[in-house]
Design an enzyme around this catalytic site. Structure first.
Site, PDB file in Angstrom:
ATOM      1  N   LYS A  76       0.729  -1.023  -0.029  1.00 20.94           N
ATOM      2  CA  LYS A  76      -0.090  -0.148   0.584  1.00 20.94           C
ATOM      3  C   LYS A  76       1.086   1.596   0.266  1.00 20.94           C
ATOM      4  O   LYS A  76       0.895   2.020  -0.712  1.00 20.94           O
ATOM      5  CB  LYS A  76      -0.977   0.094   1.438  1.00 20.94           C
ATOM      6  CG  LYS A  76      -2.097  -0.930   1.482  1.00 20.94           C
ATOM      7  CD  LYS A  76      -2.320  -1.409   2.445  1.00 20.94           C
ATOM      8  CE  LYS A  76      -1.867  -1.131   3.763  1.00 20.94           C
ATOM      9  NZ  LYS A  76      -1.682  -2.414   3.985  1.00 20.94           N
TER      10      LYS A  76
ATOM     11  N   GLU B 198       1.594   5.793  11.378  1.00 28.27           N
ATOM     12  CA  GLU B 198       3.068   3.507  10.896  1.00 28.27           C
ATOM     13  C   GLU B 198       3.704   4.351  11.272  1.00 28.27           C
ATOM     14  O   GLU B 198       3.852   4.411  11.786  1.00 28.27           O
ATOM     15  CB  GLU B 198       2.287   4.146   9.247  1.00 28.27           C
ATOM     16  CG  GLU B 198       0.739   3.775   8.133  1.00 28.27           C
ATOM     17  CD  GLU B 198       0.741   2.808   8.733  1.00 28.27           C
ATOM     18  OE1 GLU B 198       1.238   1.245   8.214  1.00 28.27           O
ATOM     19  OE2 GLU B 198      -1.007   1.935   9.066  1.00 28.27           O
ATOM     20  N   ARG B 199       4.910   3.486  10.155  1.00 30.03           N
ATOM     21  CA  ARG B 199       6.224   3.632  11.021  1.00 30.03           C
ATOM     22  C   ARG B 199       7.220   4.688  10.284  1.00 30.03           C
ATOM     23  O   ARG B 199       6.502   5.804   9.492  1.00 30.03           O
ATOM     24  CB  ARG B 199       6.953   2.495  10.006  1.00 30.03           C
ATOM     25  CG  ARG B 199       6.355   0.949   9.877  1.00 30.03           C
ATOM     26  CD  ARG B 199       7.453   0.297   9.190  1.00 30.03           C
ATOM     27  NE  ARG B 199       6.826  -0.866   8.955  1.00 30.03           N
ATOM     28  CZ  ARG B 199       5.596  -0.719   7.964  1.00 30.03           C
ATOM     29  NH1 ARG B 199       5.450  -0.351   7.096  1.00 30.03           N
ATOM     30  NH2 ARG B 199       5.118  -2.142   7.604  1.00 30.03           N
TER      31      ARG B 199
END
Ligand SMILES: Nc1ncnc2c1ncn2[C@@H]1O[C@H](COP(=O)(O)OP(=O)(O)OP(=O)(O)O)[C@@H](O)[C@H]1O
Ligand SMILES: [Mg+2]
Length: 434
Positions: free
Chosen positions: A156, A182-183
């Site tokens: 994604k 997210e990361r």
């Protein structure tokens, strides 16, 4: 005219106001010598305000007094935010100075802009992404929304980065990026990629990654949207809005529900989350001033696409690209499941007669391929009729035709990326199916 803190539990602070209680979404400030701010989440009868400790400030204790500010969370808005990286509260994350100045406004992120009256979109304008599978199955139409749906690690983020890279480079307006839960390193990578390609001058970035508290993760998409609305409405710009990952917005809200001890609804989700997702999606829209075109990734927990939150966010999209682990395992990238990918924009009016007819033919072939696969598993390919065998071969060719190398992966794998014009994409399909 002030309140008193009566309880502190994780990020939730309760404050009692005997008279003049604050409004919802108002900031109140603690008289602790540090000006710690709390965001009012809801108020119970009797003047008990349930507040969120937005900065996770630990210098709070029972008995401290709090004052109203009569203001919500206001972030800086304007040209000075371009090229910058901000958090949900509008504070810089890029080590540069806070954003101030004469040309900078401040806007309350939770105050809904006045809805514009009936607006009919101008003639659809298709933006070329250079990614075959997207340009063919989920055309990138100005002012519309594309969802990239998939489980963990199916690609994604890589696909989103490729779109930012390919579209922003074409100089199509101003880009916003919201990094939601997210990361941490991904934010840094995006910043460096944009910098290396000299694209920072057209980008505003907002980040609340997984290291941030759930209050900020639940606000970051809203802050980025507030910035985008300004450029759409005041500067009449066309905005590209990228969010990775919209599911994390729902998840952050859920974490807050748990600490607020609220009772979740169906599917274990926070009671008002679906209306909140809807409000956010409505803000990310076009009006007579300008357009917002968005690409939003949607994480699928445990590869279960029937998850209520995943379904709900999908409903708000015009096009859905489904990435699948099964396709990735076959070594096809981007790992798009062509049968589950869909778009309401594949009409002759929008994509033109030629493209439309091709999509109908391709979808028929791909569906036939699926059922033939079952038959072949039992009787073998040689037993198929010549016509079926030809269709089976065409479908197989189509599937590999829609794979391509990503430009944003070149620095990792050394393979140069591809960029196909819409014309090249359509021609490649015609060559296979005629
Ligand atoms: N198009 C691609 N070409 C080559 N490799 C890819 C591609 N897409 C994904 N990958 C590989 O798969 C890894 C995971 O991809 P990515 O980070 O985009 O997944 P994701 O769906 O965003 O995962 P998560 O849900 O964990 O955020 C990448 O680091 C890369 O190694
Ligand atoms: Mg990702």
């Amino acid at each position: 005219m002030s309140g008193t803190i009566t309880a502190v539990k994780e990020l939730i602070v309760r404050a009692q106001f005997d008279d003049d209680p604050p409004d919802l979404n108002e900031l109140i400030v603690i008289q602790n010598g540090h000006g710690t701010q709390l965001l009012v989440d809801h108020i119970e009868s009797g003047g008990m305000a349930y507040c969120l400790n937005v900065r996770n400030d630990l210098r709070i204790s029972k008995g401290m007094s709090v004052e109203r500010t009569h203001k919500g969370i206001e972030i800086p808005i304007g040209d000075a935010t371009i090229g910058r990286v901000l958090n949900a509260l509008g504070d810089p994350l890029d080590g540069l100075e806070p954003i101030t100045g004469d040309n900078t406004q401040r806007r309350d992120i939770l105050k809904l802009p006045s809805r514009t009256s009936d607006f009919s979109m101008a003639a659809p304008e298709i933006l070329e992404t250079g990614v075959k599978v997207i340009d063919f199955f989920t055309p990138f139409v100005k002012g519309r929304k594309i969802g990239i749906v998939g489980g963990a690690g199916v690609g994604k983020t890589v696909l989103t980065m490729e779109l930012i890279n390919n579209i922003a480079r074409s100089g199509a307006g101003l880009s916003f990026f919201a990094g939601i839960g997210e990361r941490i390193r991904e934010g840094h990578e995006l910043f460096m990629t944009l910098k290396d390609n000299d694209l920072l001058k057209n980008t505003c970035m907002f980040f609340a990654q997984m290291n941030e508290n759930p209050v900020q993760r639940s606000l970051i998409g809203i802050s980025a949207t507030t910035g985008a609305e300004y450029f759409r409405d005041e500067q009449h710009k066309d905005i590209l809005f990228f969010a990775d990952n919209m599911y994390r917005y729902v998840q952050a809200r859920n974490e807050l529900t748990t600490i607020l001890d609220q009772v979740p609804n169906e599917g274990g989700y926070e009671p008002t989350i679906f209306s909140d997702v809807k409000i956010l999606q409505d803000r990310l829209s076009s009006n007579e001033n300008g357009s917002i075109t968005s690409v939003q990734t949607i994480y699928v927990p445990a590869d279960d696409i029937s998850d209520p939150a995943v379904q709900f966010i999908q409903h708000e999209m015009d096009s859905i690209i489904v990435l699948s682990r099964k396709v990735a395992e076959q070594g096809l990238r981007p790992a798009v499941d062509l049968n589950l990918t869909s778009s309401s924009l594949l009409t002759p009016e929008i994509v033109g007669e030629r493209h439309y007819v091709l999509t109908v033919q391709v979808q028929a072939l791909l569906q036939k391929y699926e059922s033939l696969k079952g038959i072949i598993a039992i009787i073998g390919e040689n037993e198929l009729s010549p016509a079926d065998r030809a269709d089976y071969a065409k479908a197989k060719k189509l599937i590999t035709n829609f794979a391509q190398n990503m430009n944003v992966m070149t620095k990792h794998n050394g393979i140069p990326g591809d960029f196909f014009s819409r014309e090249e994409t359509l021609r490649s399909v015609e060559e296979i199916i005629v």
